[in-house]
Design a protein around this motif. Sequence first.
Motif, PDB file in Angstrom:
ATOM      1  N   VAL A  48      -4.806   7.563   8.024  1.00 44.83           N
ATOM      2  CA  VAL A  48      -5.839   6.769   8.701  1.00 44.83           C
ATOM      3  C   VAL A  48      -6.459   5.768   7.730  1.00 44.83           C
ATOM      4  N   HIS A  49      -6.737   6.237   6.523  1.00 41.78           N
ATOM      5  CA  HIS A  49      -7.322   5.352   5.507  1.00 41.78           C
ATOM      6  C   HIS A  49      -6.387   4.188   5.187  1.00 41.78           C
ATOM      7  N   ALA A  50      -5.085   4.481   5.057  1.00 44.30           N
ATOM      8  CA  ALA A  50      -4.107   3.430   4.752  1.00 44.30           C
ATOM      9  C   ALA A  50      -4.080   2.380   5.854  1.00 44.30           C
ATOM     10  N   LEU A  51      -4.065   2.814   7.106  1.00 40.14           N
ATOM     11  CA  LEU A  51      -4.004   1.884   8.237  1.00 40.14           C
ATOM     12  C   LEU A  51      -5.321   1.117   8.397  1.00 40.14           C
ATOM     13  N   ASP A  52      -6.430   1.796   8.123  1.00 37.54           N
ATOM     14  CA  ASP A  52      -7.738   1.130   8.190  1.00 37.54           C
ATOM     15  C   ASP A  52      -7.836  -0.019   7.184  1.00 37.54           C
ATOM     16  N   ASN A  53      -7.187   0.160   6.043  1.00 39.22           N
ATOM     17  CA  ASN A  53      -7.317  -0.814   4.965  1.00 39.22           C
ATOM     18  C   ASN A  53      -6.223  -1.873   4.944  1.00 39.22           C
ATOM     19  N   ALA A  54      -5.216  -1.739   5.806  1.00 40.61           N
ATOM     20  CA  ALA A  54      -4.128  -2.716   5.845  1.00 40.61           C
ATOM     21  C   ALA A  54      -4.592  -4.017   6.473  1.00 40.61           C
ATOM     22  N   LYS A  55      -4.116  -5.124   5.900  1.00 36.24           N
ATOM     23  CA  LYS A  55      -4.464  -6.455   6.401  1.00 36.24           C
ATOM     24  C   LYS A  55      -3.190  -7.221   6.753  1.00 36.24           C
ATOM     25  N   ALA A  56      -3.361  -8.372   7.337  1.00 39.18           N
ATOM     26  CA  ALA A  56      -2.220  -9.195   7.749  1.00 39.18           C
ATOM     27  C   ALA A  56      -1.271  -9.421   6.569  1.00 39.18           C
ATOM     28  N   GLY A  57       0.017  -9.184   6.800  1.00 43.38           N
ATOM     29  CA  GLY A  57       1.026  -9.408   5.777  1.00 43.38           C
ATOM     30  C   GLY A  57       1.267  -8.245   4.845  1.00 43.38           C
TER      31      GLY A  57
ATOM     32  N   ILE B  63       0.864  -1.180   0.000  1.00 38.64           N
ATOM     33  CA  ILE B  63       0.000   0.000   0.000  1.00 38.64           C
ATOM     34  C   ILE B  63       0.899   1.228   0.000  1.00 38.64           C
ATOM     35  N   ALA B  64       0.813   2.033  -1.049  1.00 39.52           N
ATOM     36  CA  ALA B  64       1.699   3.189  -1.197  1.00 39.52           C
ATOM     37  C   ALA B  64       0.922   4.485  -1.032  1.00 39.52           C
ATOM     38  N   LEU B  65       1.344   5.313  -0.071  1.00 40.58           N
ATOM     39  CA  LEU B  65       0.749   6.630   0.151  1.00 40.58           C
ATOM     40  C   LEU B  65       1.792   7.672  -0.251  1.00 40.58           C
TER      41      LEU B  65
ATOM     42  N   GLU C  78       2.693   1.177 -10.736  1.00 38.01           N
ATOM     43  CA  GLU C  78       3.235  -0.044 -11.334  1.00 38.01           C
ATOM     44  C   GLU C  78       3.774  -1.020 -10.296  1.00 38.01           C
ATOM     45  N   LEU C  79       4.144  -0.510  -9.121  1.00 36.90           N
ATOM     46  CA  LEU C  79       4.796  -1.367  -8.133  1.00 36.90           C
ATOM     47  C   LEU C  79       3.948  -1.651  -6.898  1.00 36.90           C
ATOM     48  N   ALA C  80       2.938  -0.835  -6.641  1.00 38.31           N
ATOM     49  CA  ALA C  80       2.073  -1.041  -5.474  1.00 38.31           C
ATOM     50  C   ALA C  80       0.782  -1.747  -5.902  1.00 38.31           C
ATOM     51  N   ASP C  81       0.100  -2.313  -4.927  1.00 36.72           N
ATOM     52  CA  ASP C  81      -1.206  -2.918  -5.178  1.00 36.72           C
ATOM     53  C   ASP C  81      -2.331  -1.908  -4.967  1.00 36.72           C
ATOM     54  N   TYR C  82      -2.088  -0.969  -4.048  1.00 40.29           N
ATOM     55  CA  TYR C  82      -3.093   0.040  -3.732  1.00 40.29           C
ATOM     56  C   TYR C  82      -2.368   1.352  -3.478  1.00 40.29           C
ATOM     57  N   CYS C  83      -2.758   2.392  -4.197  1.00 41.41           N
ATOM     58  CA  CYS C  83      -2.140   3.707  -4.051  1.00 41.41           C
ATOM     59  C   CYS C  83      -3.116   4.693  -3.407  1.00 41.41           C
ATOM     60  N   ILE C  84      -2.609   5.472  -2.488  1.00 44.05           N
ATOM     61  CA  ILE C  84      -3.389   6.547  -1.883  1.00 44.05           C
ATOM     62  C   ILE C  84      -2.661   7.840  -2.221  1.00 44.05           C
ATOM     63  N   VAL C  85      -3.247   8.635  -3.092  1.00 42.25           N
ATOM     64  CA  VAL C  85      -2.624   9.886  -3.540  1.00 42.25           C
ATOM     65  C   VAL C  85      -3.118  11.007  -2.637  1.00 42.25           C
ATOM     66  N   THR C  86      -2.159  11.747  -2.055  1.00 43.92           N
ATOM     67  CA  THR C  86      -2.506  12.768  -1.077  1.00 43.92           C
ATOM     68  C   THR C  86      -1.569  13.958  -1.233  1.00 43.92           C
ATOM     69  N   SER C  87      -1.521  14.815  -0.223  1.00 41.67           N
ATOM     70  CA  SER C  87      -0.647  15.990  -0.261  1.00 41.67           C
ATOM     71  C   SER C  87       0.699  15.678   0.367  1.00 41.67           C
ATOM     72  N   ASP C  88       1.730  16.327  -0.136  1.00 43.08           N
ATOM     73  CA  ASP C  88       3.058  16.283   0.461  1.00 43.08           C
ATOM     74  C   ASP C  88       3.268  17.641   1.139  1.00 43.08           C
ATOM     75  N   ASN C  89       4.118  18.475   0.587  1.00 45.68           N
ATOM     76  CA  ASN C  89       4.224  19.879   1.000  1.00 45.68           C
ATOM     77  C   ASN C  89       3.713  20.731  -0.157  1.00 45.68           C
ATOM     78  N   PRO C  90       2.438  21.058  -0.198  1.00 47.92           N
ATOM     79  CA  PRO C  90       1.930  21.823  -1.343  1.00 47.92           C
ATOM     80  C   PRO C  90       2.518  23.231  -1.447  1.00 47.92           C
ATOM     81  N   ARG C  91       3.044  23.726  -0.330  1.00 49.45           N
ATOM     82  CA  ARG C  91       3.640  25.064  -0.279  1.00 49.45           C
ATOM     83  C   ARG C  91       2.618  26.094  -0.757  1.00 49.45           C
ATOM     84  N   SER C  92       2.903  26.819  -1.830  1.00 50.56           N
ATOM     85  CA  SER C  92       1.953  27.862  -2.253  1.00 50.56           C
ATOM     86  C   SER C  92       0.938  27.363  -3.270  1.00 50.56           C
ATOM     87  N   GLU C  93       1.048  26.098  -3.693  1.00 50.43           N
ATOM     88  CA  GLU C  93       0.145  25.565  -4.720  1.00 50.43           C
ATOM     89  C   GLU C  93      -1.121  24.966  -4.113  1.00 50.43           C
TER      90      GLU C  93
END
Length: 484
Positions: A436-445, A367-369, A390-405
Amino acid sequence: MKIIELLSNVNVIKYACEQDMEVTGVSYDSRKVEPGNAFVAVAGFRTDGHRYIAQAVEKGAALIVCETPPEISVPYALVGDSRLALAKISDNFFQHPARDMKIVGVTGTNGKTTVATLVKSVLEQATGKQVGMMGTNANFIGAQELPTERTTPESYEVFRLLRQMKDAGCEYAVMEVSSHALALDRVYGIQFETGVFTNFSRDHLDFHETMEKYLEAKSLLFSMCRYGVVNLDDGAAEKLMKAGSCQFQTYSAKSDGADLVAKNINLKADRVEFEAVVEGSISRISLGIPGMFSVYNALAATACCLTLGLSLADISVAMRHAPGVKGRAEVVPVPADYTVIIDYAHSPDSVQNILKAVRGFAKGRVIALFGCGGDRDRTKRPLMGKAAAELADYCIVTSDNPRSEDPRAIIEEILPGMKGAKASAAVIDDRRAAIVHALDNAKAGDVVVLMGKGHETYQEIDGVKRHLDEREEIANYFAGKEKE
């Protein structure tokens, strides 16, 4: 210090001042000027120091170093390049602190922090000497940790820190040297004992404009050092060595033609192991950071320490005890049957590196955030999305440091790169909610990889840095679970 001493070796076009006048210090920020200081007016990216000469004079500046004559009456020295002058002035003011120290500079797109930290650790263990360090995570004077604002600070801070290190008894200093620092003369005048090149991939094109100019900036380090340590497996190695004027030592995980070669590589979930071979000597290296990129980082640090006179045997012993680096493939302990990793990956290549490493040992899903920084190279955004999808099974696209954008606008430039990939994806603008969403959706392994923030404990939104430590967010999540 007298002005004539302060400006020694500076190309002064005109002295409009008494050269034997004393100054109390140096500043390039008009807000920090103290009475009697020399104020160096430097043209920056967002503003020009020449606009603040009057403010510096109001605060007591006794001398102005500038590229155009001041509009007000004040002693000044006219120079052709005030940024270059600042480096020379700082070196003079702090009495050339680098001259009696062995300085290591580490450059490259990825791996600088880890390699610099490894070199510092190995040197301290193997020599018993104090070692200073300047880097992305923090600055160190021996064991004393100091905060840092950027990978390589402005030249005044560089020489001030080197003076502090020298006064504290440090015989070595290890520096991460960014391409910005090289292009902007922040390390001008330093004679490096060893320069290290880790790798080269797409980044910082908002500043350098082209990959050619980016590589040209990196190559400057190898005209400033006695030894150059180069990753022979990287496509830029040959150009760097042609551009450099030092004695090169090469390392490789693929080619027997390198001076230092990794053999019998063993990649494990919690470490890497390999045999380091140099001039017929063999020693087993073990580093407690997973991933093939860790083999290369260990090779770079090993080759560097060899140029400093350490034996391969001593290096291998010290490497086993080298600490992990905060925010670099950092495993966060959690009370769950899945794994959480924090990594600073913020370029397409670094996203690939960490996700390939995780894919190698993940028993469940990856799971890649991630997000992309604002006010930086926009062209890499879809490429980072593509690498993650291409490398993750589930991607969560979010903010990094948006700064002024606008955070959503950044995300919209990431998403096109993810089209057609196998991974499913979610878009959650708020990074806390995304975790929170990433941790909620994580499963064993499963392995959850939080990318982009790494060591940072803030998020910059609308130009304001707001506290955000992903370790705290993870701890708060599980503390809340316990109360449910």
